[in-house]
Design a protein around this motif. Structure first.
Motif: not given
Length: 96
Positions: A64-72
């Motif tokens: 998806l091209g997500i370098e970093s994300a908030y994770i829940v």
């Protein structure tokens, strides 16, 4: 918005987050995957482990091209989030 990945618990599916997605979607790009061998996914011959499922999330982020994300993460999803934060801290903005 900023990417937010919601990880469901064991024997569940992304549907567990259906009530939260509308609210979060107002500020975040929300991703709610089904974990391997859960929900609408298929199983494989590989032994199921939290690390393997966390690596699946990482591959999804790459796709998806997500370098970093908030994770829940809830329950097993939380353990997957911890695994991601341990092995790939640069990909996790924050973990709940």
């Amino acid at each position: 918005g900023k990417p937010l990945i919601l990880l469901h618990g064991g024997f569940g599916s992304a549907d567990a987050w259906s009530n939260q997605v509308p609210g979060f979607s107002e500020q975040y790009y929300v991703v709610t995957p089904d974990s391997r061998a859960h929900g609408r996914t298929t199983d494989s011959d590989a032994p199921l482990s939290y690390h393997l499922m966390a690596e699946d999330v990482l591959r999804l982020m790459d796709y998806l091209g997500i370098e970093s994300a908030y994770i829940v993460g809830w329950s097993d999803g939380g353990i997957m989030g911890i695994d991601l934060a341990i092995h790939h801290p640069e990909r996790v903005k924050a973990l709940v």
